[in-house]
Scaffold this active site. Structure first.
Site, PDB file in Angstrom:
ATOM      1  N   GLU A   1      -6.999  80.309  42.386  1.00  0.00           N
ATOM      2  CA  GLU A   1      -6.715  79.372  41.281  1.00  0.00           C
ATOM      3  C   GLU A   1      -6.157  78.046  41.817  1.00  0.00           C
ATOM      4  O   GLU A   1      -5.089  77.579  41.399  1.00  0.00           O
ATOM      5  CB  GLU A   1      -5.764  80.002  40.249  1.00  0.00           C
ATOM      6  CG  GLU A   1      -6.401  81.178  39.551  1.00  0.00           C
ATOM      7  CD  GLU A   1      -5.721  81.629  38.257  1.00  0.00           C
ATOM      8  OE1 GLU A   1      -4.630  81.146  37.931  1.00  0.00           O
ATOM      9  OE2 GLU A   1      -6.333  82.462  37.556  1.00  0.00           O
TER      10      GLU A   1
ATOM     11  N   GLU B   1     -10.737  88.122  38.722  1.00  0.00           N
ATOM     12  CA  GLU B   1      -9.678  88.416  37.751  1.00  0.00           C
ATOM     13  C   GLU B   1     -10.309  88.437  36.371  1.00  0.00           C
ATOM     14  O   GLU B   1     -10.906  87.448  35.943  1.00  0.00           O
ATOM     15  CB  GLU B   1      -8.556  87.375  37.806  1.00  0.00           C
ATOM     16  CG  GLU B   1      -7.706  87.501  39.055  1.00  0.00           C
ATOM     17  CD  GLU B   1      -6.480  86.589  39.061  1.00  0.00           C
ATOM     18  OE1 GLU B   1      -5.920  86.300  37.977  1.00  0.00           O
ATOM     19  OE2 GLU B   1      -6.092  86.157  40.161  1.00  0.00           O
TER      20      GLU B   1
HETATM   21  O1  AHR Z   1      -3.085  88.187  37.042  1.00  0.00           O
HETATM   22  C1  AHR Z   1      -2.008  87.368  36.748  1.00  0.00           C
HETATM   23  C2  AHR Z   1      -2.225  85.935  37.175  1.00  0.00           C
HETATM   24  O2  AHR Z   1      -3.268  85.394  36.444  1.00  0.00           O
HETATM   25  C3  AHR Z   1      -2.644  85.705  38.604  1.00  0.00           C
HETATM   26  O3  AHR Z   1      -1.580  85.677  39.475  1.00  0.00           O
HETATM   27  C4  AHR Z   1      -3.311  84.370  38.544  1.00  0.00           C
HETATM   28  O4  AHR Z   1      -4.305  84.221  39.527  1.00  0.00           O
HETATM   29  C5  AHR Z   1      -3.836  84.296  37.128  1.00  0.00           C
HETATM   30  O5  AHR Z   1      -3.468  83.133  36.498  1.00  0.00           O
END
Ligand code: AHR
Length: 492
Positions: free
Chosen positions: A173, A297
């Protein structure tokens, strides 16, 4: 009666086992308590990894695990997490609750966990606050078998042989918590860092490099990063979370209206369109389709359970979450020609987990059963399939009632998984399999009311069971699916 057609003559793509991957971050009680309790814990463990959790994840068929973050990855300095534990530096976990991170779970412990789980490793490196040298040395420490400063250091710390590292993420991110970069800046930064992620043993340990991809519908990010850096990456990582309300009021994990239920599912289903649009852009810069899409994710993100630390992201998990998992995994299967890996967030005690722990107690969530039922798809071949179904729109987002995928294994056994997203309506389906003679069908179901979940006092409210409400025909079956369910048919 809905018509369901499966065509075994239409073999579409290999379903990478890693689509069924998971994610573990130094966040709340995911690593500490959830996966790792330390050798001295009264909780049964092997080298500090809790046995109940490891056994459950193995049984579920975990193929790959991502670590150490998440946002944590871009402030993690790997050298703080090696060597004698009493000498390891303590740090503040600034993103997640401001708690003290004692670094007792580091590289050696993660690799030990993967080895106990029998799964591949996916490590995210620090671009946001780390140096090129630091990242390069980490890869050398883990994967170099010859004589070098980092391989000597690894040996001093008790590990003679290099580990196998399958995937390496260059940042996380970086459009947000990983450095607030523009896509142009990240693309250049990625090229610089990725250059020094060396392949020391290309034959036995070739490292697959993952670039930070877009947040949800940020198509400009995909465009700019692909334009500038596609040639040096192997995968581009999309993040997509399903949030029922908005980021400041996401909504409860267990108490929701019917309207909210459908909003959640229709937002989850939106990932299909989002994936297609990112792939269109990627294909323009990479017409040979060499670069894969990685969804490292994904999952539901609800408000934390009342009374728990807001920085720990601990949420319960209902049948609604299970249906989100089922429909999403069917979508990933259907895109398996371009999706190589996906990692639900996060394995234990954080967001859409497959297991929750409370001291020495553990429960399996409805989402766990979906992954366990779907593990049969891993490494199969996706088949052409189509189901007729009603479609509704919620908040402008479409949601079919039935969402399915089908695959075949090397013995010719067909696996079909179907989610019925309707909270109240069942569905009758007639399945026909082209040029196929059925000899035997077995089926499994996960169902319940959308709000049903497993608690520490009632751990088996939601659990998969044998499904019998179907009749076998010469070339398929007819079945009656109840509302809010996930069903798997195994056809021989
Ligand atoms: O999964 C929780 C958070 O969500 C992670 O650390 C981040 O990559 C995303 O914003």
């Amino acid at each position: 009666m809905e018509k369901y057609l499966i065509n075994p003559n239409q073999k579409i793509s290999h379903i990478s086992k890693d689509i069924y991957g998971h994610f573990s971050e130094h966040l709340g009680r995911c690593i500490y308590e959830g996966l790792f309790v330390g050798e001295d814990s009264p909780i049964p463990n092997v080298n500090g990894m809790r046995c109940d959790v490891v056994n459950a994840l193995k049984e579920m068929g975990i193929p790959v695990l991502r670590w150490p973050g998440g946002c944590f990855a871009d402030e993690y300095h790997w050298k703080d997490g090696i060597g004698p534990k009493e000498n390891r530096k303590k740090m503040i976990n600034t993103h997640w609750g401001g708690v003290v991170e004692d670094n007792s779970f580091g590289t050696h412990e993660f690799m030990e966990l993967c080895s106990q789980l029998g799964c591949d490793s996916y490590i995210a490196g620090n671009v946001g606050s780390g140096t090129v040298q630091e990242m390069s040395e980490w890869v050398e420490y883990m994967t170099f078998g010859g004589l070098s400063p980092m391989s000597e250091l690894r040996k001093q710390n008790g590990r003679e042989e290099p580990w196998r590292l399958k995937y390496f993420g260059v940042g996380n991110e970086n459009w947000g918590c990983g450095g607030n970069m523009s896509p142009e800046y990240y693309a250049d930064t990625f090229k610089r860092y990725a250059t020094y992620v060396r392949n020391y043993d290309s034959k036995n340990n070739w490292i697959y490099k993952v670039a930070c991809g877009p947040n949800s519908e940020d198509y400009r990010w995909t465009e700019e990063v692909m334009k500038r850096a596609h040639w040096i990456m192997n995968g581009l990582a999309l993040h997509y979370y399903t949030v029922t309300g908005n980021w400041s009021k996401k909504g409860s994990a267990t108490e929701f209206t019917r309207e909210e239920y459908y909003t959640t599912l229709s937002k989850a289903y939106k990932i299909d369109r989002i994936i297609s649009r990112h792939l269109e852009i990627m294909n323009r810069y990479d017409p040979d389709r060499r670069v894969d899409l990685i969804v490292d994710e994904w999952g539901t993100w609800h408000d934390v359970e009342p009374g728990t630390n807001p920085g720990f992201l601990y949420q319960q998990n209902t049948m609604r979450d299970a249906v989100v998992a089922a429909l999403t995994l069917n979508i990933f299967n259907k895109h398996s020609d371009r999706i190589r890996m996906a990692n639900i967030a996060q394995t234990i005690n954080v967001l859409q987990s497959v297991a929750l722990t409370d001291g020495e107690d553990m429960l399996l969530t409805p989402t766990y059963y979906v992954f366990k039922m779907y593990k049969d798809h891993q490494n199969n071949t996706l088949l052409g399939s189509y189901i007729t179904t009603e479609k509704e729109k919620y908040d402008g987002n479409e949601l079919p009632q039935l969402i399915e995928s089908a695959s075949v294994d090397e013995n010719g056994t067909i696996y079909s998984t179907i989610a019925n997203t309707s909270a109240d309506a069942g569905a009758e389906i007639k399945c026909q399999i082209a040029d196929f003679e059925v000899s035997e069908i077995k089926a499994e179901i996960l169902c319940g009311k959308p709000e049903d979940y497993n608690s520490f006092s009632e751990k088996e409210t939601v659990k998969s069971a044998e499904f019998k409400d179907f009749t076998v025909s010469k070339d398929g079956f007819t079945a009656k699916l109840p509302p809010c369910c996930v069903v798997k048919f195994v056809v021989k």
